[in-house]
Scaffold this active site. Structure first.
Site, PDB file in Angstrom:
ATOM      1  N   GLU A  89       0.835  -1.208   0.000  1.00 20.06           N
ATOM      2  CA  GLU A  89       0.000   0.000   0.000  1.00 20.06           C
ATOM      3  C   GLU A  89       0.870   1.257   0.000  1.00 20.06           C
ATOM      4  OE1 GLU A  89      -3.089  -0.096  -0.540  1.00 20.06           O
ATOM      5  OE2 GLU A  89      -3.697  -2.122  -0.015  1.00 20.06           O
ATOM      6  N   ARG A 101       0.399   3.633  -3.202  1.00 24.41           N
ATOM      7  CA  ARG A 101      -0.332   4.868  -2.925  1.00 24.41           C
ATOM      8  C   ARG A 101       0.594   6.056  -2.733  1.00 24.41           C
ATOM      9  NH1 ARG A 101      -5.819   3.563   0.440  1.00 24.41           N
ATOM     10  NH2 ARG A 101      -5.840   1.303   0.238  1.00 24.41           N
ATOM     11  N   ASP A 158      -4.641  -9.782  -8.233  1.00 23.37           N
ATOM     12  CA  ASP A 158      -4.976  -8.832  -9.312  1.00 23.37           C
ATOM     13  C   ASP A 158      -3.783  -8.062  -9.884  1.00 23.37           C
ATOM     14  OD1 ASP A 158      -4.799  -7.596  -6.839  1.00 23.37           O
ATOM     15  OD2 ASP A 158      -6.541  -6.299  -7.101  1.00 23.37           O
ATOM     16  N   GLU A 183     -12.260   0.006  -9.760  1.00 24.43           N
ATOM     17  CA  GLU A 183     -11.971  -0.938 -10.853  1.00 24.43           C
ATOM     18  C   GLU A 183     -12.976  -0.900 -12.000  1.00 24.43           C
ATOM     19  OE1 GLU A 183     -11.565  -1.579  -7.665  1.00 24.43           O
ATOM     20  OE2 GLU A 183      -9.416  -2.024  -7.548  1.00 24.43           O
TER      21      GLU A 183
HETATM   22  C1  DMJ Z   1      -6.177   0.147  -5.265  1.00 25.53           C
HETATM   23  O1  DMJ Z   1      -5.472   0.519  -4.141  1.00 25.53           O
HETATM   24  C2  DMJ Z   1      -5.283  -0.470  -6.278  1.00 25.53           C
HETATM   25  O2  DMJ Z   1      -5.935  -0.423  -7.478  1.00 25.53           O
HETATM   26  C3  DMJ Z   1      -4.899  -1.876  -5.940  1.00 25.53           C
HETATM   27  O3  DMJ Z   1      -4.159  -2.500  -6.946  1.00 25.53           O
HETATM   28  C4  DMJ Z   1      -6.076  -2.744  -5.616  1.00 25.53           C
HETATM   29  N1  DMJ Z   1      -7.264  -1.995  -5.575  1.00 25.53           N
HETATM   30  C5  DMJ Z   1      -7.293  -0.787  -4.845  1.00 25.53           C
HETATM   31  C6  DMJ Z   1      -8.603  -0.100  -5.012  1.00 25.53           C
HETATM   32  O4  DMJ Z   1      -9.671  -0.948  -5.034  1.00 25.53           O
END
Ligand code: DMJ
Length: 672
Positions: free
Chosen positions: A240, A244, A385, A508
């Protein structure tokens, strides 16, 4: 720009980041640590804040920070910042003094190799060592018994009190929060994302630029520079913090320093690469996650001041550990320091090598010491993902062929084992295509839910040109949205009901909608965007922001607005409707990180003087595994409107999916 960073100059009570300092000081001592690029080495003119030193609080002689500063700053360069502890003095590499820094920009690979060989102890090079980086590395490995950064020495293993499995391993899922005053620091799920470093402000920087709001962008950047510090006793998730914070700082830095300034004047007066230095500082604080792990797969959490917590979990999710390469790679390439890219790439390869021999699939949770799959579920949602996303995006950005090969093999396995339903999205009979969760070893169905994170996948399919398939999966998620006015975190397609009910304003579906609109220019996607926008306004808007939906059916809310709402959800919605935005206008090429931060795709990020050293695993990396090598998908140029103009009118002004199929999907989610 005067520094108002709190705590600057006040040496912390105990030497922080000792592990990194020792590791890197060792490298520097051997002359193997690359220096910062020239512009970052230059001491700041009198009266201006000094890069790094100010942030690290490195002042006095023997200050505990000194070693860290020397280490974090790439082994010295700027004399002042390297002064300090013995480690720093040992580790200092004055430009030109040693004449050897592995991967120093501009140094010919051959020279790096020769220099490395000269520096190797005779025993390490061995009697049979031929001139060639491979041999040098091999000898090093034989000596140290571990895979090392090319030509670098083994870090001293730090004693770490027994780590045991504890706590969550993957991205935190929001919970209903008590009122602000009653939140406890001990609530890991919440605090290790928030980080106590003005997360939303940092994460939203490039959204302001994309909106063309230069005054707010400049104000926000200054606020970040002057008030945000990573020198905190704060435990954060490596993933994160990377996507972020690190990603946002790098994106904003590139926007500020872009000579073309496509979004209007986003320059900052007297900008001295502060955001890049901050990114560097943060990344160095994350590095301990990559130490003392037997597989090279990082720990999921670190404390920004003290490193990996003693009670740290040895289990991590695949996406969390294997989706660091874009941000770490950009940082390495901007600094000319391979360290960050190397650790991130090593993690990707370690995970990749653990995939099933039979299916080629990966699980969702792995033990970083044993390499044992704790979570054997393979799917496209939570836990996996962005791992897939970053294989492709790393290739787009850095042009490393191995990333595309891994992506193509993964995509093939996904098609073979996860995709169910009829073969073609817009033709034939049978259920609509859907990607399910299966056991990574057997390919057997594990459950009957899909999660909202998986809605990113159509966007990824657009990037590889599999637009037809993307249309179907997107339509499925849109049908769920229409039913609830949001996406439940998990939807059970067999029961036709949500399994997990919250919606934390995730981006998403909007992201895929935007990319599908760019690929098809079909106004249907504008309609979808409008629908999403209206539901957000109706169900999530509150007095000072937008709130997580606690329950997509009764629409109750939580006191929480995730930072990705501004960095992704709003950004993609804005871009969807802003036809003239420079992000998708012809002539510009941007890529979105997994957190929606824009990074311009340019040749400078494809330069990696250390590249040949990264191929050290050649020959053994596949460990006898069969590598799927499907024909490479032709990569479409993202954001190029010229591609979109080729969509024929008859496709552009009809539904992207035949109405019988649309209806079929609506029925499947109980809409009709
Ligand atoms: C985001 O922080 C990023 O896209 C991450 O890869 C997974 N999804 C969250 C938001 O849903």
């Amino acid at each position: 720009m005067a520094s108002a960073r709190p705590g600057a100059g006040a040496p912390p009570a105990r030497p922080p980041r000792r592990a990194v300092a020792r590791l890197r000081a060792g490298w520097a001592q051997r002359g193997l640590l690359p220096a910062l690029p020239a512009q970052l080495r230059t001491p700041a003119p009198e009266g201006r804040r000094r890069p790094l030193a100010a942030w690290f609080g490195a002042r006095g002689p023997a200050g505990a920070r000194g070693s860290v500063v020397a280490a974090a700053a790439g082994g010295g360069g700027g004399g002042r910042r390297a002064r300090g502890s013995a480690a720093a003095r040992r580790g200092r590499v004055r430009p030109g003094a040693l004449g050897l820094r592995a991967g120093r920009p501009g140094m010919r690979p051959g020279r790096v190799r020769e220099a490395l060989q000269r520096r190797l102890p005779a025993a390490a090079a061995g009697p049979d060592a031929r001139p060639g980086a491979g041999h040098v590395r091999l000898r090093l490995r034989q000596l140290h018994g571990a895979r090392l950064p090319p030509g670098r020495a083994q870090p001293h293993p730090l004693p770490r009190p027994g780590a045991g499995p504890r706590g969550p391993v993957s991205s935190p899922r929001p919970r209903r929060l008590p009122p602000r005053g009653r939140r406890r620091r001990s609530n890991l799920n919440i605090n290790d994302v928030l980080g106590n470093y003005s997360l939303t402000l940092v994460d939203a920087l490039d959204t302001l630029a994309i909106m063309g709001n230069s005054s707010e962008f400049q104000k926000a950047v200054k606020l970040v520079i002057n008030t945000v510090s990573f020198d905190k006793d704060s435990t954060v998730q490596v993933f994160e913090a990377t996507i972020r914070v690190l990603g946002s700082l790098l994106s904003a830095h590139r926007i500020i320093t872009d000579s073309k300034q496509p979004f209007g004047d986003m320059t900052i007066k007297d900008y001295d690469n502060e955001l890049l230095h901050m990114a560097h500082d943060l990344a160095v604080r994350l590095l301990p996650a990559f130490e003392n792990t037997k597989t090279g797969i990082p720990y999921p959490r670190v404390n920004l001041k003290t490193g990996v917590p003693p009670d740290s979990n040895n289990e991590t999710c695949t996406a969390g550990a294997g989706s660091l390469l874009v941000e770490f790679g950009i940082l390495s390439r901007l600094l000319g320091d391979p360290t960050f890219e190397w650790v991130a790439r090593r993690a990707v390869k370690a995970l990749w090598n653990l995939r099933s021999n039979d299916t080629g699939l990966l699980g969702n949770v792995v033990n970083i010491q044993t390499g044992h799959w704790v979570g054997k579920q393979s799917g496209l949602g939570a836990g996996l993902d962005s791992f897939y996303e970053y294989l492709l995006k790393s290739y787009i950005l850095f042009g490393e062929k191995e990333d595309l090969e891994m992506f193509n093999a993964a995509y093939q396995s996904i098609q073979n084992y996860l995709r169910r339903g009829r073969e073609a999205c817009n033709e034939g009979e049978g259920d609509p295509p859907l990607y399910v969760n299966v056991n990574m070893f057997s390919g057997q169905l594990m459950n009957t839910w899909i999660d909202s994170l998986q809605a990113f996948f159509p966007g990824l399919q657009v990037l590889i040109g599999d637009v037809e398939d993307a249309i179907c999966l997107h339509a499925f998620y849109y049908a769920i949205w229409k039913r609830y006015g949001a996406l439940p975190e998990r939807y059970n397609w067999q029961l036709q009901a949500p399994d997990v009910l919250f919606y934390p304003l995730r981006p998403e579906l909007v992201e895929s909608t935007y990319l599908l609109y760019q690929a098809t220019k079909n106004p249907f996607y504008l309609h979808v965007g409008m629908d999403i926008l209206q539901s957000l306004e109706k169900y999530t808007k509150v007095r000072c922001g937008y709130a997580t939906l606690h329950h997509v059916i009764d629409k109750s809310k939580e006191d929480r607005m995730e930072s990705f709402f501004l960095s992704e959800t709003c950004k993609y919605l804005y871009l969807l409707f802003d036809e003239e935005n420079p992000v998708h206008k012809s002539g510009t090429r941007y890529m979105f990180t997994t957190e929606g931060h824009i990074i311009s795709v340019d040749k400078h990020l494809r330069e990696s003087p250390w590249k040949e050293f990264f191929s050290e695993d050649e020959g053994q990396e596949q460990q006898g595994k069969f590598v799927h090598r499907p024909k490479s998908h032709e990569l479409k140029v993202i954001n190029s409107s010229s591609n979109c103009n080729r969509v024929p009118d008859e496709r552009r002004y009809s539904l992207p999916l035949k109405s019988i199929y649309m209806r079929q999907i609506d029925q499947m989610v109980g809409l009709v």
